[in-house]
Motif scaffolding. Structure first.
Motif, PDB file in Angstrom:
ATOM      1  N   LYS A 196       0.804  -1.223   0.000  1.00  0.00           N
ATOM      2  CA  LYS A 196       0.000   0.000   0.000  1.00  0.00           C
ATOM      3  C   LYS A 196       0.833   1.267   0.000  1.00  0.00           C
ATOM      4  O   LYS A 196       0.302   2.364   0.050  1.00  0.00           O
ATOM      5  CB  LYS A 196      -0.920   0.020   1.228  1.00  0.00           C
ATOM      6  N   THR A 197       2.146   1.094  -0.030  1.00  0.00           N
ATOM      7  CA  THR A 197       3.011   2.263   0.071  1.00  0.00           C
ATOM      8  C   THR A 197       3.367   2.817  -1.305  1.00  0.00           C
ATOM      9  O   THR A 197       3.789   2.076  -2.186  1.00  0.00           O
ATOM     10  CB  THR A 197       4.306   1.887   0.831  1.00  0.00           C
ATOM     11  N   VAL A 198       3.159   4.100  -1.477  1.00  0.00           N
ATOM     12  CA  VAL A 198       3.526   4.762  -2.730  1.00  0.00           C
ATOM     13  C   VAL A 198       4.404   5.963  -2.409  1.00  0.00           C
ATOM     14  O   VAL A 198       4.028   6.829  -1.623  1.00  0.00           O
ATOM     15  CB  VAL A 198       2.283   5.242  -3.511  1.00  0.00           C
ATOM     16  N   ILE A 199       5.590   5.963  -2.977  1.00  0.00           N
ATOM     17  CA  ILE A 199       6.500   7.090  -2.792  1.00  0.00           C
ATOM     18  C   ILE A 199       6.286   8.058  -3.946  1.00  0.00           C
ATOM     19  O   ILE A 199       6.233   7.647  -5.105  1.00  0.00           O
ATOM     20  CB  ILE A 199       7.962   6.603  -2.768  1.00  0.00           C
ATOM     21  N   ILE A 200       6.122   9.323  -3.650  1.00  0.00           N
ATOM     22  CA  ILE A 200       5.898  10.323  -4.694  1.00  0.00           C
ATOM     23  C   ILE A 200       7.205  11.017  -5.033  1.00  0.00           C
ATOM     24  O   ILE A 200       7.944  11.421  -4.135  1.00  0.00           O
ATOM     25  CB  ILE A 200       4.872  11.381  -4.224  1.00  0.00           C
ATOM     26  N   GLY A 201       7.501  11.094  -6.303  1.00  0.00           N
ATOM     27  CA  GLY A 201       8.733  11.750  -6.724  1.00  0.00           C
ATOM     28  C   GLY A 201       8.555  12.436  -8.063  1.00  0.00           C
ATOM     29  O   GLY A 201       7.429  12.640  -8.517  1.00  0.00           O
ATOM     30  N   LEU A 202       9.675  12.762  -8.672  1.00  0.00           N
ATOM     31  CA  LEU A 202       9.643  13.388  -9.982  1.00  0.00           C
ATOM     32  C   LEU A 202      10.564  12.568 -10.878  1.00  0.00           C
ATOM     33  O   LEU A 202      11.725  12.354 -10.535  1.00  0.00           O
ATOM     34  CB  LEU A 202      10.155  14.829  -9.849  1.00  0.00           C
ATOM     35  N   CYS A 203      10.060  12.073 -12.002  1.00  0.00           N
ATOM     36  CA  CYS A 203      10.907  11.238 -12.863  1.00  0.00           C
ATOM     37  C   CYS A 203      11.915  12.116 -13.590  1.00  0.00           C
ATOM     38  O   CYS A 203      11.781  13.345 -13.630  1.00  0.00           O
ATOM     39  CB  CYS A 203      10.067  10.422 -13.836  1.00  0.00           C
ATOM     40  N   GLU A 204      12.912  11.466 -14.175  1.00  0.00           N
ATOM     41  CA  GLU A 204      14.006  12.203 -14.786  1.00  0.00           C
ATOM     42  C   GLU A 204      13.518  13.119 -15.914  1.00  0.00           C
ATOM     43  O   GLU A 204      13.922  14.279 -16.010  1.00  0.00           O
ATOM     44  CB  GLU A 204      15.032  11.202 -15.330  1.00  0.00           C
ATOM     45  N   GLU A 205      12.608  12.580 -16.739  1.00  0.00           N
ATOM     46  CA  GLU A 205      12.109  13.382 -17.867  1.00  0.00           C
ATOM     47  C   GLU A 205      11.357  14.619 -17.389  1.00  0.00           C
ATOM     48  O   GLU A 205      11.537  15.710 -17.922  1.00  0.00           O
ATOM     49  CB  GLU A 205      11.184  12.532 -18.744  1.00  0.00           C
ATOM     50  N   CYS A 206      10.514  14.418 -16.381  1.00  0.00           N
ATOM     51  CA  CYS A 206       9.737  15.558 -15.894  1.00  0.00           C
ATOM     52  C   CYS A 206      10.638  16.558 -15.190  1.00  0.00           C
ATOM     53  O   CYS A 206      10.406  17.762 -15.240  1.00  0.00           O
ATOM     54  CB  CYS A 206       8.633  15.093 -14.955  1.00  0.00           C
ATOM     55  N   LYS A 207      11.677  16.054 -14.534  1.00  0.00           N
ATOM     56  CA  LYS A 207      12.614  16.938 -13.849  1.00  0.00           C
ATOM     57  C   LYS A 207      13.351  17.805 -14.877  1.00  0.00           C
ATOM     58  O   LYS A 207      13.459  19.010 -14.715  1.00  0.00           O
ATOM     59  CB  LYS A 207      13.606  16.115 -13.048  1.00  0.00           C
ATOM     60  N   LYS A 208      13.793  17.160 -15.957  1.00  0.00           N
ATOM     61  CA  LYS A 208      14.462  17.892 -17.030  1.00  0.00           C
ATOM     62  C   LYS A 208      13.526  18.951 -17.602  1.00  0.00           C
ATOM     63  O   LYS A 208      13.907  20.090 -17.807  1.00  0.00           O
ATOM     64  CB  LYS A 208      14.871  16.922 -18.153  1.00  0.00           C
ATOM     65  N   ALA A 209      12.295  18.535 -17.863  1.00  0.00           N
ATOM     66  CA  ALA A 209      11.330  19.455 -18.481  1.00  0.00           C
ATOM     67  C   ALA A 209      11.024  20.636 -17.573  1.00  0.00           C
ATOM     68  O   ALA A 209      10.751  21.735 -18.048  1.00  0.00           O
ATOM     69  CB  ALA A 209      10.040  18.701 -18.802  1.00  0.00           C
ATOM     70  N   SER A 210      11.105  20.398 -16.274  1.00  0.00           N
ATOM     71  CA  SER A 210      10.767  21.488 -15.345  1.00  0.00           C
ATOM     72  C   SER A 210      11.917  22.488 -15.217  1.00  0.00           C
ATOM     73  O   SER A 210      11.701  23.634 -14.838  1.00  0.00           O
ATOM     74  CB  SER A 210      10.405  20.928 -13.975  1.00  0.00           C
ATOM     75  N   ILE A 211      13.125  22.030 -15.541  1.00  0.00           N
ATOM     76  CA  ILE A 211      14.279  22.942 -15.441  1.00  0.00           C
ATOM     77  C   ILE A 211      14.385  23.800 -16.700  1.00  0.00           C
ATOM     78  O   ILE A 211      14.587  25.004 -16.624  1.00  0.00           O
ATOM     79  CB  ILE A 211      15.598  22.136 -15.233  1.00  0.00           C
ATOM     80  N   THR A 212      14.217  23.155 -17.853  1.00  0.00           N
ATOM     81  CA  THR A 212      14.381  23.894 -19.118  1.00  0.00           C
ATOM     82  C   THR A 212      13.169  24.754 -19.442  1.00  0.00           C
ATOM     83  O   THR A 212      12.084  24.481 -19.039  1.00  0.00           O
ATOM     84  CB  THR A 212      14.660  22.928 -20.291  1.00  0.00           C
TER      85      THR A 212
END
Ligand SMILES: [Zn+2]
Ligand SMILES: [Zn+2]
Length: 138
Positions: free
Chosen positions: A122-138
């Motif tokens: 039942k455990t879900v860790i929330i994060g940011l995937c590499e692609e979305c992280k890249k997209a959020s920086i550029t």
């Protein structure tokens, strides 16, 4: 006759989720999609089947906070999803099936320091995937 209907419903739901295993669905999405396909499976049958498939570990179930709904996603090529931790990208919704070994030392600490036992399924860790992280920086 009744058992046959049950098997058919289950099969239709699994098939639909499997064909779209890269996407997440709410029970309503699944009901709408199946009825658009001409199926006559009622909503409570769909809910029952989804619950059972989760218990069997064939689906991942998690709470989606942005739409405040329970989502389901087919799990292919993984061990039973009711026995490991998942991670999810908060941006694109991508699901990761994690190896429990990663959490062995954290689990020991949780038990010894907090008396808390992890419910892996039942455990879900929330994060940011590499692609979305890249997209959020550029
Ligand atoms: Zn999984
Ligand atoms: Zn992402």
């Amino acid at each position: 006759m009744k058992a046959e209907y049950r098997t058919k419903s289950r099969y239709a739901i699994i098939e639909y989720l499997r064909e779209n295993s890269d996407k997440r669905f709410t029970a309503k999405d699944i009901a709408d999609a199946l009825s658009a396909d001409g199926s006559d499976i009622n909503r409570s049958t769909i809910y029952r089947n989804l619950e059972r498939l989760c218990l069997e570990g064939k689906l991942v179930r998690y709470k989606e906070s942005d739409i405040n709904a329970t989502c389901y996603q087919y799990s292919e090529g993984h061990e039973a999803c009711n026995r490991h931790i998942h991670a999810q990208c908060s941006c694109c919704g991508k699901i990761y099936h994690l190896n429990n070994e990663l959490f062995k030392s954290a689990e020991k600490k949780l038990i010894s320091d907090y008396g808390l036992y992890i419910d892996y399924g039942k455990t879900v860790i929330i994060g940011l995937c590499e692609e979305c992280k890249k997209a959020s920086i550029t």
